[in-house]
Design a protein around this motif. Sequence first.
Motif, mmCIF file in Angstrom:
data_model
loop_
_atom_site.group_PDB
_atom_site.id
_atom_site.type_symbol
_atom_site.label_atom_id
_atom_site.label_comp_id
_atom_site.label_asym_id
_atom_site.label_seq_id
_atom_site.Cartn_x
_atom_site.Cartn_y
_atom_site.Cartn_z
ATOM 1 N N LEU A 1 0.860 -1.148 0.106
ATOM 2 C CA LEU A 1 -0.056 0.146 0.212
ATOM 3 C C LEU A 1 1.012 1.358 -0.132
ATOM 4 C CD1 LEU A 1 -3.067 0.911 0.167
ATOM 5 C CD2 LEU A 1 -2.628 0.946 2.699
ATOM 6 N N CYS B 1 1.406 5.831 -1.143
ATOM 7 C CA CYS B 1 0.461 6.850 -1.518
ATOM 8 C C CYS B 1 1.531 7.895 -2.146
ATOM 9 C CB CYS B 1 -0.353 7.567 -0.472
ATOM 10 S SG CYS B 1 0.436 8.095 0.771
ATOM 11 N N SER C 1 5.094 4.544 2.026
ATOM 12 C CA SER C 1 4.677 3.154 1.237
ATOM 13 C C SER C 1 4.838 2.142 2.333
ATOM 14 C CB SER C 1 5.669 2.745 0.107
ATOM 15 O OG SER C 1 6.847 2.531 0.523
ATOM 16 N N MET D 1 -5.943 6.263 2.948
ATOM 17 C CA MET D 1 -5.257 4.867 2.491
ATOM 18 C C MET D 1 -6.290 3.741 2.457
ATOM 19 S SD MET D 1 -2.155 5.756 2.496
ATOM 20 C CE MET D 1 -0.971 4.502 2.662
ATOM 21 N N PHE E 1 -2.741 0.319 -4.322
ATOM 22 C CA PHE E 1 -2.955 -0.985 -3.625
ATOM 23 C C PHE E 1 -2.326 -2.075 -4.431
ATOM 24 C CE2 PHE E 1 -5.729 -4.371 -1.648
ATOM 25 C CZ PHE E 1 -4.934 -4.575 -0.731
ATOM 26 N N LEU F 1 -6.187 2.705 -6.030
ATOM 27 C CA LEU F 1 -7.294 2.133 -5.101
ATOM 28 C C LEU F 1 -8.447 2.853 -5.211
ATOM 29 C CD1 LEU F 1 -7.818 0.393 -2.550
ATOM 30 C CD2 LEU F 1 -7.286 2.488 -1.090
ATOM 31 N N ILE G 1 -8.169 -4.634 2.640
ATOM 32 C CA ILE G 1 -7.697 -3.356 3.560
ATOM 33 C C ILE G 1 -8.614 -3.622 4.687
ATOM 34 C CG2 ILE G 1 -6.731 -1.181 3.873
ATOM 35 C CD1 ILE G 1 -6.663 -0.767 0.786
#
Lengths: 272, 275
Positions: free
Chosen positions: A9, A11, A34, A58, A71, A76, A83
């Motif tokens: 995961l 961003c 990350s 997230m 993701f 995502l 998640i």
Amino acid sequence: MSQVPSAVLSCHNLGKSFGRDRRRDTVLADINLSLQQGDFVTILGQSGGGKSTLLKLMGGFLAPSSGSVSFHGQPLKGITPKIGMVFQEHSLYPWMTVEQNIGFGFKVRGELPQSYRNRVQNMIEQVELDDARKRYPHQLSGGMKQRVAIARSLVVKPDVLLLDEPFSALDVQLRRQLQAFLLAIWRETSTPMLLVTHNVEEAILLGQRLIVVGDRPGQIIAEVSTAAAEFRGRYHPKFLKLQRHLESVLEYNSATADLEYHPEETASAWQN
Amino acid sequence: MSAVGFAMFNPKFDQSWKRSVLSVTCGLISCIVLILLWEWMGSSPENPVTQVLPPPSRFLPVLFESDFKIGLGSQSASIYQSIFVTLLRVLTGMTLAFVGSVLCGMLISLSKWSELFILPILGLIAPIAPIAWVPLALVVFGISNLTAVFIVFMGVFFTLTIATVAEIKRIPDNLLITAKNLGGQEFNVWRMVILPSVLPGVFTLLRLNFIAAWMAVLAAEMTGLRDGLGAVVMTGRNLFNSNLILLGICVIGITGFAVDRLLLLIQKKFFWWQV
Ligand SMILES: Nc1ncnc2c1ncn2[C@@H]1O[C@H](COP(=O)(O)OP(=O)(O)OP(=O)(O)O)[C@@H](O)[C@H]1O
Ligand SMILES: [Mg+2]
């Protein structure tokens, strides 16, 4: 930070604002982080600084204003059972027993009880709630409730677990027990975890990596590796030094501000 | 905190059965005192109060003398029948209204637009007291059980539908997010999270509305319908028989109280949680 291929995961330049035009309130800006397989990352920030907002982004519960969340390398798109999310409090279903709450993830997907009974049973044993399986949430202590919430998220085997101040409503003693419990669970399942807290001690103790999110707009202002063994003992000098450092980072909202904590100075500032 | 709230945290009152024994005992004592006072006041036949308010020792024998039958000729019915008829009407109406309003409330909550268009209409109809539907129901359905069921339904349904919509809005976000996060299908989230979340609140309101529905059915039985507890009282009036009137009134009181307790019991057994 470049995108690491193995990130579960992550961003990129993630930002979130609420409201419009002049009322616009930028809560988060340019967040890059990350989470790898087997990671345990803690996010430290002040109350109201946007930590919950970051977790909701997230987890796909909120849409970002800018940037993106990936993701398994794919953008995502929204809430996904892969998640898991554990909230601070009030997330157990009051009409279900411990057992039913933990098995709810399967039930709500329409699976048959016999297909998940064993997995739920194992999970109940793992979180040591065997004696309380038939009890309802209002008959549980705060710590037991949070164990149920964590168990409920873990039993459906998410790829990542997000935890939003899961122990904040608990007293110190219980909090420490549950921290140990969570670490044990993490070692056992090696589910990557992203935990948000405003408690410095907790942030150091739990994570392999610690990220400090500043205030207004929330940006990453410090990143520390806390994987070393000395950070597992809360009275180790290095632990205490880091704790003091992070407290001043939080207070001055900057990693480059004076890193030594001066209680006398703060006291005199209050008197003026 | 109120005295009751305090008592709940007082260890002496910890065991709930002790508390309920206490409240039942106190309730019984005050009822007995009331009856004794009543008997004492009505003991002399010259007392004008006795004419209007005959004590239980006078009106209870009516039951046995008439072989539990009340009324004249073909219209006579046993007191059990009257209780049964009235109860059946109220409970049928309330059950229909409860089920219907929870379903309708959930349907309305599906879309923002249906809320915007339908809620104002419900808001206009809800304040109409159940009793106000009596004349209309008598005209439309005539003298039948349907009339009474309709009155109860109309008196309760709209309030409960509005309450369902409000209760759905009150559900904590975390409960809904968690269900979706666990991979819940939309229909299952409605069935397994939203429905159980709203039931206790709506049932409480049903219980509070029971008295109004009960009164409306009695009013219908007094004015139009020919049977039920309301009709017993009216028969007494027509015969200038104050014993019969008092008997009817007492049975109404006791039955109403019993149903209220029954509803409370159902609430404690089946809808005890709070979200
Ligand atoms: N839906 C929303 N609409 C408008 N503003 C919001 C919304 N959600 C959060 N905010 C704002 O974003 C800021 C951060 O909120 P958030 O809940 O993320 O803080 P937090 O760091 O989790 O705080 P705490 O430690 O108290 O839980 C707050 O100032 C809040 O006012
Ligand atoms: Mg928060």
